[in-house]
Write a protein that holds these residues in place. Structure first.
Motif, PDB file in Angstrom:
ATOM      1  N   SER A 231     -30.488 -72.862  25.330  1.00  0.00           N
ATOM      2  CA  SER A 231     -31.512 -72.253  24.467  1.00  0.00           C
ATOM      3  C   SER A 231     -31.615 -70.742  24.600  1.00  0.00           C
ATOM      4  O   SER A 231     -32.698 -70.175  24.602  1.00  0.00           O
ATOM      5  N   ARG A 232     -30.472 -70.075  24.699  1.00  0.00           N
ATOM      6  CA  ARG A 232     -30.487 -68.607  24.730  1.00  0.00           C
ATOM      7  C   ARG A 232     -31.057 -68.036  23.437  1.00  0.00           C
ATOM      8  O   ARG A 232     -30.860 -68.572  22.362  1.00  0.00           O
ATOM      9  N   LEU A 233     -31.741 -66.895  23.547  1.00  0.00           N
ATOM     10  CA  LEU A 233     -32.273 -66.206  22.372  1.00  0.00           C
ATOM     11  C   LEU A 233     -32.028 -64.711  22.551  1.00  0.00           C
ATOM     12  O   LEU A 233     -32.434 -64.119  23.554  1.00  0.00           O
ATOM     13  N   GLY A 234     -31.338 -64.091  21.605  1.00  0.00           N
ATOM     14  CA  GLY A 234     -31.079 -62.659  21.698  1.00  0.00           C
ATOM     15  C   GLY A 234     -29.788 -62.355  22.442  1.00  0.00           C
ATOM     16  O   GLY A 234     -29.047 -63.247  22.856  1.00  0.00           O
ATOM     17  N   LYS A 235     -29.521 -61.061  22.621  1.00  0.00           N
ATOM     18  CA  LYS A 235     -28.253 -60.617  23.193  1.00  0.00           C
ATOM     19  C   LYS A 235     -28.324 -60.280  24.678  1.00  0.00           C
ATOM     20  O   LYS A 235     -27.288 -60.153  25.325  1.00  0.00           O
ATOM     21  N   GLU A 236     -29.511 -60.095  25.227  1.00  0.00           N
ATOM     22  CA  GLU A 236     -29.599 -59.718  26.631  1.00  0.00           C
ATOM     23  C   GLU A 236     -29.269 -60.905  27.535  1.00  0.00           C
ATOM     24  O   GLU A 236     -29.328 -62.063  27.112  1.00  0.00           O
TER      25      GLU A 236
ATOM     26  N   THR B  47     -33.178 -83.948  22.235  1.00  0.00           N
ATOM     27  CA  THR B  47     -32.581 -84.831  21.229  1.00  0.00           C
ATOM     28  C   THR B  47     -31.557 -84.113  20.354  1.00  0.00           C
ATOM     29  O   THR B  47     -30.454 -84.628  20.118  1.00  0.00           O
ATOM     30  N   ILE B  48     -31.916 -82.926  19.863  1.00  0.00           N
ATOM     31  CA  ILE B  48     -31.036 -82.214  18.948  1.00  0.00           C
ATOM     32  C   ILE B  48     -30.044 -81.318  19.690  1.00  0.00           C
ATOM     33  O   ILE B  48     -28.829 -81.445  19.518  1.00  0.00           O
ATOM     34  N   GLU B  49     -30.564 -80.407  20.530  1.00  0.00           N
ATOM     35  CA  GLU B  49     -29.678 -79.422  21.157  1.00  0.00           C
ATOM     36  C   GLU B  49     -28.675 -80.074  22.105  1.00  0.00           C
ATOM     37  O   GLU B  49     -27.464 -79.871  21.979  1.00  0.00           O
TER      38      GLU B  49
ATOM     39  N   GLY C 112     -28.446 -83.540  22.810  1.00  0.00           N
ATOM     40  CA  GLY C 112     -27.959 -84.837  22.356  1.00  0.00           C
ATOM     41  C   GLY C 112     -27.041 -84.805  21.161  1.00  0.00           C
ATOM     42  O   GLY C 112     -26.171 -85.674  21.017  1.00  0.00           O
ATOM     43  N   GLU C 113     -27.199 -83.803  20.275  1.00  0.00           N
ATOM     44  CA  GLU C 113     -26.390 -83.772  19.059  1.00  0.00           C
ATOM     45  C   GLU C 113     -25.493 -82.535  18.968  1.00  0.00           C
ATOM     46  O   GLU C 113     -24.292 -82.661  18.750  1.00  0.00           O
ATOM     47  N   GLU C 114     -26.074 -81.337  19.128  1.00  0.00           N
ATOM     48  CA  GLU C 114     -25.280 -80.120  18.932  1.00  0.00           C
ATOM     49  C   GLU C 114     -24.178 -79.981  19.984  1.00  0.00           C
ATOM     50  O   GLU C 114     -23.028 -79.676  19.651  1.00  0.00           O
ATOM     51  N   TYR C 115     -24.522 -80.192  21.241  1.00  0.00           N
ATOM     52  CA  TYR C 115     -23.495 -80.103  22.291  1.00  0.00           C
ATOM     53  C   TYR C 115     -22.498 -81.248  22.187  1.00  0.00           C
ATOM     54  O   TYR C 115     -21.307 -81.082  22.488  1.00  0.00           O
ATOM     55  N   LYS C 116     -22.957 -82.379  21.773  1.00  0.00           N
ATOM     56  CA  LYS C 116     -22.060 -83.527  21.564  1.00  0.00           C
ATOM     57  C   LYS C 116     -21.018 -83.197  20.492  1.00  0.00           C
ATOM     58  O   LYS C 116     -19.816 -83.438  20.680  1.00  0.00           O
TER      59      LYS C 116
END
Length: 354
Positions: free
Chosen positions: A270-275, A312-314, A316-320
């Protein structure tokens, strides 16, 4: 499960002398998956100075002119994927746990659910407690590992509300519970269910990430934090470090699950941004695993006690999807504790020992 706030038990109406209020608090969720409700939620969440810890004007401009307008439509689409007929899973599980914990603790306690952001709010739940005249109050943030942006923010909001009370009850805060046997056992049982079905090449323990600057700010000694080997054990000097607590959580789970060294990784999502955020990054790990011949992965999210968008999404689905696109064959998410009996019993033990 119930999706509506519980009525105050009849035995606690009016005189509540000797009773203990139990405020269970999770992060929050939009009231609906509509774009306006998601935008409202994002604004409240991200305007918290403990979440985005930059100067107020810069934070206001970032949130209101960039993140909320452009991220809300995308986030609303994802929220619609996890939304159920009963509502947001985070809130559905929250009310279910509220009801089950009330039954477990009995008439000497009054249990209420709150969300740090949106409804039911911490302020509304505390005002309901105030009218009951409770003798004691125990606050249980639903975060196994302490972080300023989560547990710390809940503490701050609770004290903001209570500071105007003429009479304050005796209070207890649950700072973290990653070392509670019930919490560990709950995830162990869930993991074993999948490990008994098939072998796995690798085990991923993915935690919500934080900016590196927030970890460094938490090092009050100014000497301990290296964002590296300093997290190899949990001790007096780093006991409140979120990253160190996450690695300790993994070590405890790995030990109980009998996972050998070299077969598991602790990482952050769940990174957000460039730093820089705390590393290693889950997304980068997922890209590397197929290159190393890993074909099957069992993934845990032990920073969450209830399934939500991030699990569920990040995970369970996106990384999958990413893992399988790059040559992986099987990716399995281990669900959260949700409203399981062992989670409710763990909460009851935390409250009673507080």
């Amino acid at each position: 499960m119930t999706t509506q706030p519980l009525a105050t038990p009849a035995s606690s109406q009016g005189q509540a002398l000797g009773k203990t209020g139990v405020l269970i608090v999770n992060l929050g969720t939009p009231d609906s998956p509509s774009v306006p409700d998601v935008r409202k939620y994002l604004r409240e969440f991200l305007m918290d100075a403990r979440v985005i810890d930059i100067p107020p004007l810069s934070r206001w401009m970032l949130v209101n002119l960039i993140i909320a307008p452009f991220r809300a439509p995308k986030s609303a689409k994802i929220y619609r994927e996890v939304w159920t007929e009963a509502g947001s899973p985070l809130k559905v599980y929250g009310y279910a746990v509220e009801e089950l914990l009330q039954k477990t603790l009995g008439d000497d306690y009054v249990v209420k659910l709150a969300m740090r952001y949106q409804s039911p709010s911490i302020e509304d739940s505390l005002m309901a407690f105030q009218k009951l005249g409770l003798s004691k109050l125990t606050v249980v943030p639903f975060f196994p590992q302490y972080a300023s942006a989560t547990t710390g923010s809940i503490y701050e909001e609770v004290m903001r509300v209570l500071k105007s009370w003429q009479i304050m009850p005796e209070m207890r805060f649950i700072n973290s519970f990653l070392d509670h046997p019930g919490f560990i056992e709950g995830f162990v049982r869930l993991g074993q269910k999948y490990m008994q079905q098939r072998p796995y090449d690798h085990y991923v323990f993915s935690y919500h990430g934080l900016p590196e600057r927030q970890i460094r700010k938490g090092d009050v000694t100014g000497q301990q934090c290296q964002l590296g080997s300093c997290c190899d054990s949990l001790h007096a000097r780093n006991q409140h470090c979120y990253r160190a607590q996450c690695f300790e959580t993994t070590r405890r789970l790995v030990k109980e699950l009998n996972i050998p060294e070299g077969k598991y990784t602790t990482c952050f999502q769940s990174r957000l941004g460039k730093e820089p955020w705390i590393q290693p990054y889950t997304e980068e790990l997922v890209k590397e695993l197929p290159k190393k011949g890993v074909k099957s992965v069992l993934a845990f999210s032990p920073a969450f006690v209830a399934d939500c968008l991030e699990t569920t999404i990040e995970v369970g689905e996106e990384y999958k999807e990413l893992f399988e696109e790059l040559g992986g064959e099987h990716w399995q998410l281990v669900e959260s504790l949700n409203d399981s009996a062992i989670w409710v019993d763990t909460l009851a033990d935390l409250v009673q020992k507080a």
